[in-house]
Design an enzyme around this catalytic site. Structure first.
Site: not given
Ligand code: CTP
Length: 402
Positions: A291, A281, A343, A339, A211, A325
Site C-alpha cells: 500500500k 484507456d 475501428k 469510430k 469508471n 459502443f
Molecule cells: N474500447 C476497447 N478498448 C479500449 C478502449 C475502448 O475495446 N482500450 C472499445 C469500447 O468497448 C467501445 C469502443 O471502444 O466499444 C469505444 O469506446 P469509447 O470509450 O467510446 O472510445 P475510445 O475508443 O476510448 O475513444 P475516445 O477516448 O477518443 O472517445
C-alpha cells in the site's frame, strides 16, 4: 403463421384421410399455399380430385409422373415446402421415415426436404402402443421431427383409445405455436461474444482506477441474444450483475489487459462480437505490491495506454459482425461514425451520456444505432432490456441483409 407459407400435406392410407380434406381446406382458407402428396393407400379412401379442388393445386401421387421436363418433381416440391404435415401418418410411413426408406413420392420428399416436418399419427390403439412404432417415433423425435399426438376416443376399428387423428383446427394451432416460438429464436446457431462492465486498473493492493459502468447494458444484450437463441460468451469486468440464461457462458476479468486476452481468445469462433464494456484507456505505469504511503505535497502518477481491444478486433476481422459502443458527450453521431470507420466496425451504438436517463449506471438508456452503410436508427429512452432487444434485432436485420 401458416399464412403465405408453402405447405406440403402428406396423406397416407388410413380412414382419417377424410379429415385431411378438412385440414387442406382450412390451411388454404388461412392463406397457405398447399400441395398434397397422397400415398397409393390414401387414394383408396379419398380421391386426388378432392384435394385438387380444395387446394387449387395439382396433387402428387407418383414419383415418376414427371410433368415438367425442366424439374424433378420430388426435389422441387421438397425444396418448395416451408412446412410438411403428414396427416394422417400411418405406422407404415412413420416406419419408413425412421428407417430411411424412400419408395414412393411422399417418403422420397420426406428424405429430400429441409422443411419443418409435423407428423400427426392415426392408427389402431394397439398399433400406436407397439414397441416398433414407439421406437420409430422416438428416433424421429431425436432427429428433430415434431409429433402432433393423436387424441383418445372412438376409433374406426371399433376400439376406444389413443390413435385418433388430432382435429384439423388443433393441428394448425400446434403448428402455429411452434412456428411462432421458432421465429423468436432468430439467432439460433449463432455464436456471440459480448463484453460488459468496467475494468479496474490497479495502483496498489487497495486502490484502482475504474469508471461508472455497471455492466447493465452489456448483460442485457447478452440476455436478449440468448433469448433469441444465440450461444453467448460474456466477458465481464467487475460487476454486481448476475447471468440468468443458461446459454450464457460468463468469463470474469478485471483489467483491460485481461479483457483483451479473453476477447481475442474467443473472437475467431464468434459470428457476432459486441464490445459494450467501458474499457480503461489508461492504466498506472507502475503498480505497487504494498500500500502506497502518503507523502507531503501532491502525488503524480504516470499512466500508460492500454491496448484498444475493439481496434485490434477490427484490424483482425475476418467475417465476424463487429459492433462497438461509443460513449460521447459532444457531436455523438459524427464521433460515432468516425469510430466506426477507424475501428473497421459493421455497426456502432452511440450513447450520448450527457442525456437525461442515458448512459452508464442507470436502468434506462437512449442510443443511436449506426451501421457502415449509413443506416441510422434512434432507439428512444427505454429500459436497458428493451434497448438490448432492439439492438439484437437490428444486428440480425443487418446480418440478413449482408
Ligand atoms: N474500447 C476497447 N478498448 C479500449 C478502449 C475502448 O475495446 N482500450 C472499445 C469500447 O468497448 C467501445 C469502443 O471502444 O466499444 C469505444 O469506446 P469509447 O470509450 O467510446 O472510445 P475510445 O475508443 O476510448 O475513444 P475516445 O477516448 O477518443 O472517445
Amino acid at each position: 403463421m401458416v399464412y403465405s407459407k408453402n405447405i406440403v400435406l402428406g396423406v397416407s392410407g388410413g380412414i382419417a384421410a377424410y379429415k385431411a380434406c378438412s385440414l387442406a381446406s382450412k390451411l388454404t382458407q388461412q392463406g397457405a399455399n398447399v400441395k398434397v402428396i397422397m400415398t397409393d393407400n390414401a387414394m383408396k379412401f379419398v380421391t386426388p380430385l378432392t384435394f385438387q379442388a380444395l387446394t387449387r393445386n395439382p396433387v402428387y401421387t407418383d414419383t415418376f409422373d414427371e410433368k415438367d421436363p425442366e424439374r424433378i418433381a420430388h426435389i422441387d416440391v421438397a425444396d418448395w415446402a416451408d412446412i410438411i404435415i403428414i396427416a394422417p401418418a400411418t405406422a407404415n410411413i412413420i416406419g419408413k421415415l425412421a428407417n430411411g426408406i424412400a419408395d414412393d413420392m411422399l417418403s422420397t420428399v420426406l428424405l429430400a426436404t429441409q422443411a419443418d416436418v409435423y407428423i400427426a399419427p392415426a392408427m389402431n390403439v394397439h398399433m400406436y402402443a407397439h414397441s416398433a412404432v414407439i421406437k420409430n417415433m422416438q428416433t424421429l423425435v431425436e432427429w428433430g421431427y415434431h409429433f402432433i399426438e393423436p387424441g383418445s376416443g372412438y376409433l374406426a376399428c371399433g376400439y376406444v383409445g389413443k390413435g385418433r387423428l388430432e382435429e384439423p383446427e388443433q393441428i394448425i394451432q400446434t403448428i402455429e405455436v411452434h412456428q411462432q416460438k421458432k421465429a423468436q429464436l432468430f439467432l439460433k446457431g449463432k455464436q456471440m461474444l459480448i463484453s460488459a462492465g468496467p475494468t479496474q486498473e490497479k495502483i496498489d493492493p487497495v486502490r484502482y482506477f475504474t469508471n461508472r459502468s455497471s455492466g447493465k447494458m452489456g448483460f442485457a444484450i447478452a440476455e436478449a441474444a440468448a433469448n433469441a437463441g444465440a450461444s453467448v460468451t460474456l466477458v465481464a469486468g467487475p460487476s454486481q450483475m448476475q447471468v440468468q440464461h443458461h446459454q450464457i457462458e460468463r468469463v470474469d476479468v478485471t483489467t483491460a489487459e485481461e479483457m483483451y486476452e479473453a476477447m481475442l481468445e474467443h473472437a475467431t469462433k464468434s459470428d457476432i462480437i459486441i464490445k459494450a464494456a467501458a474499457v480503461a484507456d489508461y492504466r498506472p505505469s507502475i503498480t505497487y505490491d504494498h500500500k502506497m504511503k502518503k507523502q507531503p505535497g501532491p502525488l503524480y502518477l504516470e499512466m500508460e495506454r492500454t491496448r484498444d481491444i475493439l481496434q485490434t478486433l477490427g484490424d483482425q476481422k475476418e467475417d465476424q459482425f463487429l459492433v462497438g459502443f461509443a460513449a460521447e458527450t459532444e457531436t455523438p453521431i459524427e464521433n460515432g461514425y468516425k469510430k466506426l470507420q477507424k475501428k473497421n466496425l459493421d455497426a456502432i451504438i452511440v450513447n450520448d451520456i450527457s442525456l437525461e436517463g442515458a448512459g452508464f449506471s442507470g436502468d434506462t438508456n437512449a442510443v443511436t444505432y449506426l451501421n457502415k452503410q449509413g443506416r441510422e436508427e434512434k432507439l428512444a429512452l427505454n429500459t436497458k432490456q428493451v434497448i438490448a432487444e432492439q439492438i439484437v434485432k437490428l444486428i440480425h436485420e443487418d446480418l440478413e441483409g449482408q
